[in-house]
Design an enzyme around this catalytic site. Structure first.
Site, PDB file in Angstrom:
ATOM      1  N   PRO A  18       0.691  -1.067  -0.061  1.00 43.39           N
ATOM      2  CA  PRO A  18       0.103   0.036  -0.041  1.00 43.39           C
ATOM      3  C   PRO A  18       0.879   1.225  -0.127  1.00 43.39           C
ATOM      4  O   PRO A  18       1.823   1.511   0.696  1.00 43.39           O
ATOM      5  CB  PRO A  18      -0.745  -0.157   1.410  1.00 43.39           C
ATOM      6  N   MET A  19       0.593   2.264  -0.892  1.00 45.57           N
ATOM      7  CA  MET A  19       1.229   3.654  -0.835  1.00 45.57           C
ATOM      8  C   MET A  19       0.237   4.613  -1.149  1.00 45.57           C
ATOM      9  O   MET A  19      -0.470   4.636  -2.211  1.00 45.57           O
ATOM     10  CB  MET A  19       2.190   3.583  -2.005  1.00 45.57           C
ATOM     11  N   GLU A  43      -4.018   3.845   1.525  1.00 48.94           N
ATOM     12  CA  GLU A  43      -4.640   3.734   2.695  1.00 48.94           C
ATOM     13  C   GLU A  43      -6.049   4.637   2.489  1.00 48.94           C
ATOM     14  O   GLU A  43      -5.652   5.865   2.174  1.00 48.94           O
ATOM     15  CB  GLU A  43      -3.891   4.205   3.869  1.00 48.94           C
ATOM     16  N   CYS A 116       1.189   3.341   9.557  1.00 49.86           N
ATOM     17  CA  CYS A 116       1.530   4.559   9.259  1.00 49.86           C
ATOM     18  C   CYS A 116       2.233   5.718  10.122  1.00 49.86           C
ATOM     19  O   CYS A 116       1.354   5.844  11.057  1.00 49.86           O
ATOM     20  CB  CYS A 116       0.243   5.155   8.388  1.00 49.86           C
ATOM     21  N   HIS A 183       6.831  -4.070   8.364  1.00 50.05           N
ATOM     22  CA  HIS A 183       7.739  -3.169   7.828  1.00 50.05           C
ATOM     23  C   HIS A 183       8.943  -3.078   9.122  1.00 50.05           C
ATOM     24  O   HIS A 183       8.568  -2.835  10.065  1.00 50.05           O
ATOM     25  CB  HIS A 183       6.963  -1.756   7.677  1.00 50.05           C
ATOM     26  N   ASN A 214       8.459  -6.311   4.416  1.00 47.48           N
ATOM     27  CA  ASN A 214       8.279  -5.155   3.718  1.00 47.48           C
ATOM     28  C   ASN A 214       9.326  -4.164   4.384  1.00 47.48           C
ATOM     29  O   ASN A 214       9.818  -4.499   5.351  1.00 47.48           O
ATOM     30  CB  ASN A 214       6.780  -4.322   4.133  1.00 47.48           C
ATOM     31  N   GLY A 216      12.125  -3.391   2.345  1.00 46.83           N
ATOM     32  CA  GLY A 216      13.225  -3.686   1.690  1.00 46.83           C
ATOM     33  C   GLY A 216      13.682  -3.060   0.500  1.00 46.83           C
ATOM     34  O   GLY A 216      14.545  -3.743  -0.198  1.00 46.83           O
ATOM     35  N   ARG A 242       8.479   1.258  -2.479  1.00 49.30           N
ATOM     36  CA  ARG A 242       9.125   2.317  -3.497  1.00 49.30           C
ATOM     37  C   ARG A 242       9.767   1.719  -4.678  1.00 49.30           C
ATOM     38  O   ARG A 242       9.765   2.525  -5.734  1.00 49.30           O
ATOM     39  CB  ARG A 242      10.373   3.105  -2.536  1.00 49.30           C
TER      40      ARG A 242
END
Length: 568
Positions: A18-19, A43, A116, A183, A214, A216, A242
């Protein structure tokens, strides 16, 4: 869209993470094309989704969730139906469940964001703020697991202490979620900080459900690096953010493609699904990176419209072809609708406690139905309407009692005033004071074409003067206000209908229409607006009115009606 029949599995998957602003429909479809197994949305906050209505978009072939301001909050299609997970921002189990039930037929899973670190999320008690509230975490996730038919997952960040991270991860597992994304940074850390691979590894060893690694992207630059990262973390799957944002072909086993090919493929989906131009531009900016400094990059930054962006990559002809295709579909649907319109509105009776309430989905837009209802009760010798309004979080719903019956709208409003107006709208519809056009978002009353309107007021003296002798009441303040009136010369109209403007900036717009506005000097100006013209004399309009002029496809009236006779 048909309900997903099989629960999503999270073992051995490569996932689009999710971004914010990136995980919209074009990017999700692109990731699937290049080899992603599962795609997450950006989100989406529960409050905003609660304000949405679900629409089947027959022109685009999508399901759209649209909010009160007519913004598309979530758009999806059949291509991703079994692979898309909606990530929700929430801090309340009840609210989360309502939203999840709304969307569960259109997605393969629901993910709760508990990672987040952004300020807006933390202040709202969402995202990483939940990391220190294990009881709330348990309540939210267990409520969702029990309440929805699709898979439920969670994404978290690591805590400063390893044992605390593992304890929270085990609590999350105990709720029955299908998987946990970890993350490998704390909420204070950013991409420049080292990802804590060893913590993800420890969590994966401690849990029996799939753990998705997540964070990495600094260690992943090609497809083979994805598997290296998975092995280093001992996770079941990997979620990429990313690197996919910069070049979505990171998911291709055969290797990454040149950037121009990625942008062309992305633009095609953006056109196919009528993606918001601001979002389209933002996503391409992330792909371009330092290439924004090139000649084409600078031209791209100056582009404001989708056709300008498409022209830079040779997609203008494709854009025109698709737009014509959409127009043809829309025209065909209009003809079919005109041939057989079966969407007659009916009120439904529902028992609420000891009360019997007549309900209809009616969104308040304009024209003050409370005034119509008040006038009706006075003319018929009934008790004045009584309103009871309830607030749920940031939404309002009202019930109005009139002439022995109670009425309410199923549409939640953003404030008490609008909730009462919506309830009154249902009542006046049931009493036959308005037709169903108003319920469907079209204003009460006649449409006044630009060449059929005569205006009176301080600055309108040069026109044929029509003076209204009546005083008009504002439904909220109940104070008499000075009136300025419009006169209709419709051939079909036997009566002179007085349209009153109260002493505030008011506006009437149609596709080509007369507008009036009150200046700071206290005088009214008038003129015509033609949407075919790119510039109009709007210097005397307020900012809100100037923005409203852009919405030339619908009739907008902010004045109230009265049936008083006009005196010449």
């Amino acid at each position: 869209m048909e309900q997903v029949s099989l629960r999503l599995k999270f073992d051995n998957k490569i996932i689009l993470a999710p971004m914010v602003r990136v995980g919209t429909l074009p990017m999700r479809l692109l990731a699937l094309d290049f080899g992603a197994d599962i795609v997450f949305t950006e989100e989406l906050i529960d409050y905003r989704l609660l304000k949405c209505q679900r629409f089947t978009n027959k022109i685009l072939g999508t399901i759209d969730y649209i909010d009160d301001d007519e913004n598309i909050v979530f758009r999806t299609c059949s291509k991703e139906r079994n692979k898309v997970v909606l990530q929700m921002g929430t801090c309340d189990p009840g609210r989360a469940l309502v939203v999840a039930k709304m969307v569960e037929k259109d997605v393969a899973g629901i993910d709760v964001n508990m990672g987040c670190p952004k300020e807006f999320s933390i202040k709202g008690g969402m995202g990483a703020a939940l990391l220190k509230q294990p009881d709330k975490v348990y309540n939210i996730l267990s409520t969702l697991v029990r309440g929805v038919s699709c898979s439920v997952t969670c994404k978290m960040r690591v805590l400063p202490e390893l044992e605390d991270t593992i304890a929270l991860a085990k609590l999350i597992e105990s709720t029955g979620v299908a998987a946990l994304t970890v993350h490998g940074r704390t909420k204070e850390e950013r991409p420049q900080h080292q990802n804590r691979t060893h913590v993800i590894q420890a969590v994966a060893a401690a849990l029996s459900i799939p753990v998705i690694a997540n964070g990495g992207s600094g260690e992943i630059s090609c497809y083979s690096d994805i598997e290296k990262f998975r092995r280093a973390t001992n996770a079941s799957s990997v979620a990429i953010a990313r690197q996919a944002e910069w070049n979505c072909s990171i998911f291709r086993p055969e290797g990454k493609l040149p950037l121009d090919e990625i942008i062309l493929a992305y633009l095609k989906y953006a056109i196919d699904y009528d993606n918001n131009v601001i979002n389209t531009k933002y996503c391409i900016q992330q792909m371009l990176g330092s290439l924004q400094e090139t000649l084409r990059g600078k031209a791209f930054l100056n582009a404001q419209q989708v056709h300008e962006i498409c022209e830079l990559w040779g997609m203008k002809e494709y854009l025109q072809t698709k737009q014509k295709e959409f127009e043809d579909r829309a025209e065909k649907l209009r003809k079919l609708h005109a041939r057989g319109n079966d969407d007659t509105l009916t009120l439904k009776r529902r028992k609420i406690g000891e009360d019997e309430v007549w309900e209809l989905e009616a969104r308040f837009i304009s024209d003050l139905p409370k005034s119509l209802l008040l006038d009706w009760t006075r003319r018929n010798g009934c008790d004045l309407p009584r309103y009871i309004t309830e607030q749920t979080e940031k939404s309002f719903k009202a019930v109005v009692s009139v002439n022995g019956k109670k009425y309410s709208s199923t549409h939640l409003e953003k404030n008490k005033k609008n909730a009462e107006q919506a309830a009154a709208l249902v009542a006046v519809f049931h009493l036959g004071l308005v037709d169903e056009n108003k319920i469907k978002g079209r204003p009460i009353g006649i449409s006044l074409a630009a060449d059929q309107v005569k205006i009176t007021g301080d600055s309108a003296a040069p026109l044929d003067t029509v003076v209204c002798s009546c005083q008009h009441r504002n439904s909220d303040s109940e104070k008499n206000q000075k009136a300025f009136c419009l006169k209709s010369d419709h051939a079909n109209s036997s009566d002179n209908i007085c349209q009153s403007f109260t002493e505030s900036n008011e506006l009437y717009i149609n596709k080509k229409a007369t507008f009036v506005s009150k200046e700071n000097t206290g005088k009214w100006k008038y003129g015509t607006f033609d949407p075919k013209l790119t510039k109009n004399d709007t210097s005397h309009l307020t900012e809100i009115q100037a923005r409203a002029l852009e919405n030339s496809g619908e009739t907008v009236k902010t004045y109230t009606e009265c049936n008083h006779n006009l005196q010449r």
